[in-house]
Design an enzyme around this catalytic site. Structure first.
Site, PDB file in Angstrom:
ATOM      1  CG  HIS A 190      -6.960  -4.183   1.880  1.00 46.71           C
ATOM      2  ND1 HIS A 190      -5.758  -4.438   1.274  1.00 46.71           N
ATOM      3  CD2 HIS A 190      -7.858  -4.980   1.268  1.00 46.71           C
ATOM      4  CE1 HIS A 190      -5.930  -5.354   0.331  1.00 46.71           C
ATOM      5  NE2 HIS A 190      -7.194  -5.690   0.304  1.00 46.71           N
ATOM      6  CG  ASP A 246       5.017  -3.805   0.290  1.00 48.99           C
ATOM      7  OD1 ASP A 246       4.469  -3.907  -0.819  1.00 48.99           O
ATOM      8  OD2 ASP A 246       4.402  -3.904   1.372  1.00 48.99           O
ATOM      9  N   GLY A 298       4.579   0.430  -3.396  1.00 49.61           N
ATOM     10  CA  GLY A 298       3.210   0.879  -3.088  1.00 49.61           C
ATOM     11  C   GLY A 298       2.727   0.160  -1.842  1.00 49.61           C
ATOM     12  CB  SER A 302       5.791   8.758  -8.089  1.00 50.57           C
ATOM     13  OG  SER A 302       5.228   8.012  -9.152  1.00 50.57           O
ATOM     14  CG  PHE A 303       5.009   3.028  -8.275  1.00 49.32           C
ATOM     15  CD1 PHE A 303       4.254   3.521  -9.325  1.00 49.32           C
ATOM     16  CD2 PHE A 303       4.348   2.446  -7.192  1.00 49.32           C
ATOM     17  CE1 PHE A 303       2.866   3.455  -9.312  1.00 49.32           C
ATOM     18  CE2 PHE A 303       2.946   2.377  -7.163  1.00 49.32           C
ATOM     19  CZ  PHE A 303       2.213   2.892  -8.228  1.00 49.32           C
ATOM     20  CG  HIS A 340      -6.718  -3.393  -7.693  1.00 54.08           C
ATOM     21  ND1 HIS A 340      -7.665  -3.942  -6.847  1.00 54.08           N
ATOM     22  CD2 HIS A 340      -6.082  -2.440  -6.961  1.00 54.08           C
ATOM     23  CE1 HIS A 340      -7.605  -3.347  -5.676  1.00 54.08           C
ATOM     24  NE2 HIS A 340      -6.654  -2.444  -5.712  1.00 54.08           N
ATOM     25  CG  ASP A 341      -4.955   1.095  -6.812  1.00 50.88           C
ATOM     26  OD1 ASP A 341      -6.108   0.680  -6.623  1.00 50.88           O
ATOM     27  OD2 ASP A 341      -4.100   1.215  -5.913  1.00 50.88           O
TER      28      ASP A 341
HETATM   29  C1  LIG Z   1      -4.566  -0.120  -2.898  1.00 49.17           C
HETATM   30  S1  LIG Z   1      -3.197   0.523  -2.040  1.00 49.17           S
HETATM   31  C2  LIG Z   1      -2.349  -0.959  -1.558  1.00 49.17           C
HETATM   32  C3  LIG Z   1      -1.479  -0.753  -0.346  1.00 49.17           C
HETATM   33  C4  LIG Z   1      -0.723  -1.986   0.140  1.00 49.17           C
HETATM   34  N1  LIG Z   1       0.164  -2.497  -0.869  1.00 49.17           N
HETATM   35  C5  LIG Z   1      -1.699  -3.064   0.599  1.00 49.17           C
HETATM   36  O1  LIG Z   1      -1.725  -4.155   0.012  1.00 49.17           O
HETATM   37  O2  LIG Z   1      -2.445  -2.821   1.570  1.00 49.17           O
HETATM   38  C6  LIG Z   1      -2.194   1.174  -3.314  1.00 49.17           C
HETATM   39  C7  LIG Z   1      -0.968   1.894  -2.807  1.00 49.17           C
HETATM   40  O3  LIG Z   1      -0.250   2.444  -3.929  1.00 49.17           O
HETATM   41  C8  LIG Z   1       0.260   3.700  -3.519  1.00 49.17           C
HETATM   42  N2  LIG Z   1       0.557   4.512  -4.707  1.00 49.17           N
HETATM   43  C9  LIG Z   1      -0.313   5.089  -5.577  1.00 49.17           C
HETATM   44  N3  LIG Z   1       0.362   5.744  -6.526  1.00 49.17           N
HETATM   45  C10 LIG Z   1       1.673   5.585  -6.250  1.00 49.17           C
HETATM   46  C11 LIG Z   1       2.865   6.025  -6.896  1.00 49.17           C
HETATM   47  N4  LIG Z   1       2.815   6.757  -8.023  1.00 49.17           N
HETATM   48  N5  LIG Z   1       4.048   5.675  -6.352  1.00 49.17           N
HETATM   49  C12 LIG Z   1       4.101   4.931  -5.217  1.00 49.17           C
HETATM   50  N6  LIG Z   1       3.003   4.471  -4.569  1.00 49.17           N
HETATM   51  C13 LIG Z   1       1.807   4.803  -5.089  1.00 49.17           C
HETATM   52  C14 LIG Z   1      -0.844   4.285  -2.683  1.00 49.17           C
HETATM   53  O4  LIG Z   1      -0.404   5.356  -1.872  1.00 49.17           O
HETATM   54  C15 LIG Z   1      -1.280   3.056  -1.884  1.00 49.17           C
HETATM   55  O5  LIG Z   1      -0.566   2.930  -0.686  1.00 49.17           O
END
Ligand SMILES: C[S@@+](CC[C@H](N)C(=O)[O-])C[C@H]1O[C@@H](n2cnc3c(N)ncnc32)[C@H](O)[C@@H]1O
Length: 341
Positions: free
Chosen positions: A151, A173, A175, A225-226, A246-247
């Site tokens: 992506h 950055d 996540g 985890s954030f 958006h997640d």
């Molecule tokens: C949709 S991906 C986007 C990845 C990257 N930022 C990009 O634009 O390609 C969402 C990211 O959030 C991370 N993520 C999900 N929950 C998280 C948490 N609680 N703490 C840190 N990262 C998290 C996932 O592992 C994933 O890498």
């Protein structure tokens, strides 16, 4: 009327998408490309039952994927090319039923549950959240990080063109996945340092990437985890949430933004960059609404309209101070702490 019915039948067909995923998972196209095109050998190479494999291949031939050139001898067609490993945008990987791409697709089988409850379907189908799956199973964690890298490969050139990243300071950055985007920005801005925070498997993949690409000295990778940990850069910092908000449903997205706001409050020169697709009108709408439904089923997340996003941002005591929309509809929002407390 008949035209409508045919179109409708095409839309409700589940077999073709599923058969294509089976072919992708078994890596049939790669084996044929290597010259294993006689059915008994192919069945052995992909560990399938020969007669069942023949039925799959002749079905896919009617859809233009694979061609039987002689009895039980198959070759690729232009439509089988996306099934090859290394094809553009990692298409095969997205379809692999043994990995996260296919696992996410399988969660769509629980869409009815999502619509009835507003909850994610993924835990109902697979027993735990998508994120917990990537933590508990290293293979799933790695494959999700790989998907995110495909992506990033797609969006990074457009982001670099549309936004003037700073020459110095630290890009944080949050996540950040396997670091594909951060790596590309650091290569374009050689005076910039980086911090990446993500869950363990993505963080490990990012660390490997930075070492492989000679950037390890300029980047700190933090696994966690954030919601629990937060990076603390020295000096001027640009925080980035790229396709992260958006997640999450609104309450969680707000918590993430509040953590950013708190960091910006204590770091006078800081700014937050939010990048993702937002729901608008026109050609992008079909893609955005599909992603919206997918996010609901996967993680109770959602695509937002520009005003819904701004509402969230303001609720976290942030203010949008710059706004760009790229040709492909990626929204880039620059935010600052609104300074009211
Ligand atoms: C949709 S991906 C986007 C990845 C990257 N930022 C990009 O634009 O390609 C969402 C990211 O959030 C991370 N993520 C999900 N929950 C998280 C948490 N609680 N703490 C840190 N990262 C998290 C996932 O592992 C994933 O890498």
């Amino acid at each position: 009327m008949q035209v409508h019915v045919a179109k409708f039948q095409d839309m409700i067909d589940l077999l073709t998408p599923w058969a294509i995923r089976v072919a992708a998972t078994l890596r049939i196209a790669d084996r044929i490309a290597e010259g294993t095109c006689w059915l008994p050998e192919l069945a052995q190479a992909v560990k399938a039952e020969p007669a069942a494999l023949r039925r799959l291949l002749v079905f896919l031939e009617t859809r233009g994927i694979f061609k039987q050139v002689q009895a039980d001898r198959f070759q690729l067609t232009p439509l089988s090319e996306p099934l090859l490993e290394g094809s553009p945008f990692g298409m095969r990987t997205w379809l692999d039923l043994d990995a996260m791409g296919g696992r996410m697709d399988m969660a769509l089988g629980g869409l009815l549950h999502s619509i009835r409850t507003g909850e994610a379907a993924y835990p109902q189908v697979h027993g735990q959240t998508m994120w917990q799956d990537t933590i508990d199973n290293a293979e799933f964690g790695r494959s999700y990080a790989d998907l995110m890298a495909t992506h990033a490969q797609w969006v990074t050139p457009e982001l670099l063109k549309a936004y003037r990243f700073p020459e110095t300071g630290t890009l944080v950055d949050i996540g950040g996945g396997s670091g594909a985007l951060l790596s590309a920005v650091l290569k374009a801005r050689t005076g910039l340092k980086g911090i990446l925070l993500d869950l363990p498997e993505a963080a490990a993949a990012a660390q490997q990437r930075f070492e492989r690409e000679g950037l390890a000295e300029r980047v700190t990778v933090q696994a966690g985890s954030f919601f629990d940990v937060w990076p603390e850069p020295q000096g001027q910092a640009l925080y980035m949430l790229s396709w992260v908000l958006h997640d999450w449903p609104d309450a969680d997205a707000l918590r993430i933004l509040q953590r950013c706001a708190e960091a910006l409050r204590t770091c006078q020169a800081g700014r937050l960059l939010i990048t993702e697709h937002l729901i608008g009108e026109g050609a992008q709408r079909k893609i955005a609404t599909a992603m919206d439904l997918r996010l609901l089923a996967l993680c109770a997340g959602r695509e937002r309209t520009p005003s819904e996003m701004e509402h969230l941002v303001v609720g976290a005591q942030l203010q949008v101070v710059e706004r760009r929309v790229t040709a492909r509809g990626i929204h880039i929002l620059g935010c600052q702490f609104d300074g009211k407390c």
